[in-house]
Design a protein around this motif. Structure first.
Motif, PDB file in Angstrom:
ATOM      1  N   GLN A 242       0.834  -1.208   0.000  1.00 51.19           N
ATOM      2  CA  GLN A 242       0.000   0.000   0.000  1.00 51.19           C
ATOM      3  C   GLN A 242       0.866   1.255   0.000  1.00 51.19           C
ATOM      4  N   LEU A 243       1.885   1.265   0.835  1.00 50.64           N
ATOM      5  CA  LEU A 243       2.781   2.412   0.903  1.00 50.64           C
ATOM      6  C   LEU A 243       3.447   2.655  -0.453  1.00 50.64           C
ATOM      7  N   ILE A 244       3.914   1.610  -1.088  1.00 47.51           N
ATOM      8  CA  ILE A 244       4.554   1.756  -2.391  1.00 47.51           C
ATOM      9  C   ILE A 244       3.552   2.249  -3.428  1.00 47.51           C
ATOM     10  N   SER A 245       2.322   1.775  -3.369  1.00 50.64           N
ATOM     11  CA  SER A 245       1.327   2.244  -4.340  1.00 50.64           C
ATOM     12  C   SER A 245       1.079   3.748  -4.177  1.00 50.64           C
ATOM     13  N   TRP A 246       1.099   4.253  -2.930  1.00 54.31           N
ATOM     14  CA  TRP A 246       0.962   5.701  -2.722  1.00 54.31           C
ATOM     15  C   TRP A 246       2.163   6.445  -3.305  1.00 54.31           C
ATOM     16  N   LEU A 247       3.360   5.919  -3.088  1.00 57.37           N
ATOM     17  CA  LEU A 247       4.559   6.575  -3.622  1.00 57.37           C
ATOM     18  C   LEU A 247       4.535   6.590  -5.148  1.00 57.37           C
ATOM     19  N   VAL A 248       4.155   5.475  -5.765  1.00 55.74           N
ATOM     20  CA  VAL A 248       4.076   5.388  -7.225  1.00 55.74           C
ATOM     21  C   VAL A 248       3.050   6.383  -7.761  1.00 55.74           C
TER      22      VAL A 248
ATOM     23  N   ILE B  78       5.132   0.036  -9.713  1.00 55.28           N
ATOM     24  CA  ILE B  78       4.848  -1.059  -8.777  1.00 55.28           C
ATOM     25  C   ILE B  78       5.817  -2.211  -9.079  1.00 55.28           C
ATOM     26  N   PRO B  79       6.518  -2.700  -8.065  1.00 56.22           N
ATOM     27  CA  PRO B  79       7.447  -3.824  -8.279  1.00 56.22           C
ATOM     28  C   PRO B  79       6.684  -5.098  -8.635  1.00 56.22           C
ATOM     29  N   PRO B  80       7.361  -6.046  -9.267  1.00 55.55           N
ATOM     30  CA  PRO B  80       6.714  -7.340  -9.510  1.00 55.55           C
ATOM     31  C   PRO B  80       6.448  -8.051  -8.183  1.00 55.55           C
ATOM     32  N   ASP B  81       5.490  -8.936  -8.200  1.00 54.59           N
ATOM     33  CA  ASP B  81       5.133  -9.673  -6.981  1.00 54.59           C
ATOM     34  C   ASP B  81       6.334 -10.368  -6.354  1.00 54.59           C
ATOM     35  N   THR B  82       7.248 -10.849  -7.181  1.00 54.05           N
ATOM     36  CA  THR B  82       8.410 -11.570  -6.654  1.00 54.05           C
ATOM     37  C   THR B  82       9.291 -10.679  -5.779  1.00 54.05           C
ATOM     38  N   ALA B  83       9.265  -9.367  -6.000  1.00 48.79           N
ATOM     39  CA  ALA B  83      10.093  -8.457  -5.198  1.00 48.79           C
ATOM     40  C   ALA B  83       9.660  -8.449  -3.737  1.00 48.79           C
ATOM     41  N   PHE B  84       8.381  -8.701  -3.489  1.00 45.06           N
ATOM     42  CA  PHE B  84       7.872  -8.653  -2.123  1.00 45.06           C
ATOM     43  C   PHE B  84       8.282  -9.873  -1.302  1.00 45.06           C
ATOM     44  N   ALA B  85       8.734 -10.916  -1.974  1.00 42.82           N
ATOM     45  CA  ALA B  85       9.234 -12.092  -1.252  1.00 42.82           C
ATOM     46  C   ALA B  85      10.574 -11.783  -0.603  1.00 42.82           C
ATOM     47  N   GLY B  86      11.259 -10.738  -1.093  1.00 41.66           N
ATOM     48  CA  GLY B  86      12.581 -10.411  -0.576  1.00 41.66           C
ATOM     49  C   GLY B  86      12.616  -9.171   0.292  1.00 41.66           C
TER      50      GLY B  86
ATOM     51  N   GLU C 238      14.748   1.630 -14.779  1.00 44.95           N
ATOM     52  CA  GLU C 238      15.785   0.735 -14.279  1.00 44.95           C
ATOM     53  C   GLU C 238      15.315  -0.652 -13.855  1.00 44.95           C
ATOM     54  N   GLY C 239      14.036  -0.817 -13.607  1.00 50.71           N
ATOM     55  CA  GLY C 239      13.610  -2.010 -12.884  1.00 50.71           C
ATOM     56  C   GLY C 239      13.939  -1.760 -11.417  1.00 50.71           C
ATOM     57  N   ARG C 240      14.563  -2.736 -10.764  1.00 50.37           N
ATOM     58  CA  ARG C 240      14.978  -2.509  -9.369  1.00 50.37           C
ATOM     59  C   ARG C 240      15.969  -1.354  -9.356  1.00 50.37           C
ATOM     60  N   SER C 241      15.697  -0.375  -8.498  1.00 51.89           N
ATOM     61  CA  SER C 241      16.501   0.847  -8.514  1.00 51.89           C
ATOM     62  C   SER C 241      17.415   0.924  -7.297  1.00 51.89           C
ATOM     63  N   ASP C 242      18.198   1.981  -7.273  1.00 54.10           N
ATOM     64  CA  ASP C 242      19.047   2.265  -6.119  1.00 54.10           C
ATOM     65  C   ASP C 242      18.293   3.049  -5.048  1.00 54.10           C
TER      66      ASP C 242
ATOM     67  N   ARG D 148      13.654  -2.513   5.019  1.00 51.89           N
ATOM     68  CA  ARG D 148      14.245  -1.838   3.861  1.00 51.89           C
ATOM     69  C   ARG D 148      13.743  -2.542   2.616  1.00 51.89           C
ATOM     70  N   PHE D 149      13.300  -1.732   1.642  1.00 52.66           N
ATOM     71  CA  PHE D 149      12.753  -2.301   0.410  1.00 52.66           C
ATOM     72  C   PHE D 149      13.239  -1.473  -0.770  1.00 52.66           C
ATOM     73  N   ASP D 150      13.838  -2.135  -1.766  1.00 50.56           N
ATOM     74  CA  ASP D 150      14.282  -1.451  -2.977  1.00 50.56           C
ATOM     75  C   ASP D 150      13.062  -1.081  -3.809  1.00 50.56           C
ATOM     76  N   LEU D 151      12.983   0.187  -4.202  1.00 49.92           N
ATOM     77  CA  LEU D 151      11.900   0.633  -5.068  1.00 49.92           C
ATOM     78  C   LEU D 151      12.251   0.316  -6.518  1.00 49.92           C
ATOM     79  N   TRP D 152      11.256   0.327  -7.382  1.00 48.61           N
ATOM     80  CA  TRP D 152      11.431  -0.002  -8.787  1.00 48.61           C
ATOM     81  C   TRP D 152      11.047   1.205  -9.639  1.00 48.61           C
ATOM     82  N   THR D 153      11.744   1.368 -10.766  1.00 51.98           N
ATOM     83  CA  THR D 153      11.428   2.461 -11.684  1.00 51.98           C
ATOM     84  C   THR D 153      11.205   1.908 -13.088  1.00 51.98           C
ATOM     85  N   ALA D 154      10.502   2.704 -13.901  1.00 49.92           N
ATOM     86  CA  ALA D 154      10.265   2.323 -15.297  1.00 49.92           C
ATOM     87  C   ALA D 154      11.583   2.241 -16.057  1.00 49.92           C
TER      88      ALA D 154
END
Length: 116
Positions: A14-20, A54-62, A87-91, A79-85
């Motif tokens: 939910q938090l990531i969806s607000w940020l996106v 929004i990251p892929p579902d697999t990202a939430f397993a990690g 880069e994919g997984r971003s810094d 800590r959770f890595d955010l994703w961008t259009a």
């Protein structure tokens, strides 16, 4: 996976969806403005200069979640890595604290949004 793990993942999603969506005010309301304001979140994303997705579902397993020892209530540092259009997984990473207050309520404190 236990019940708290599922609630933790749901809250992070939910938090990531607000940020996106750029709804930093919703993130600030949910975290009660503790540690990071909507303006600071917005500034961190704008400074990063890429489009959050929004990251892929697999990202939430990690999700990197560490239980805080000796806390009064069960508490996790996350800590959770955010994703961008671009880069994919971003810094850019999200750091937050989740506190299980019982009766189905988890307090959220957004600690930081920063690049590694």
């Amino acid at each position: 996976m236990n019940t708290f793990d599922q609630r933790l993942i749901t809250l992070i999603r939910q938090l990531i969806s607000w940020l996106v969506a750029g709804d930093y005010e919703a993130a600030q309301r949910r975290s009660r403005g503790i540690r990071l304001s909507a303006d600071l979140m917005r500034d961190a994303v704008l400074r990063y200069g890429r489009t959050l997705v929004i990251p892929p579902d697999t990202a939430f397993a990690g999700i990197d979640a560490i239980e805080v020892r000796n806390a009064v209530s069960p508490t996790w540092s996350v800590r959770f890595d955010l994703w961008t259009a671009e880069e994919g997984r971003s810094d850019l990473s999200l750091e937050c604290t989740l506190i299980d207050r019982g009766a189905g309520h988890i307090d959220l404190e957004i600690d930081n949004l920063h690049s590694l």
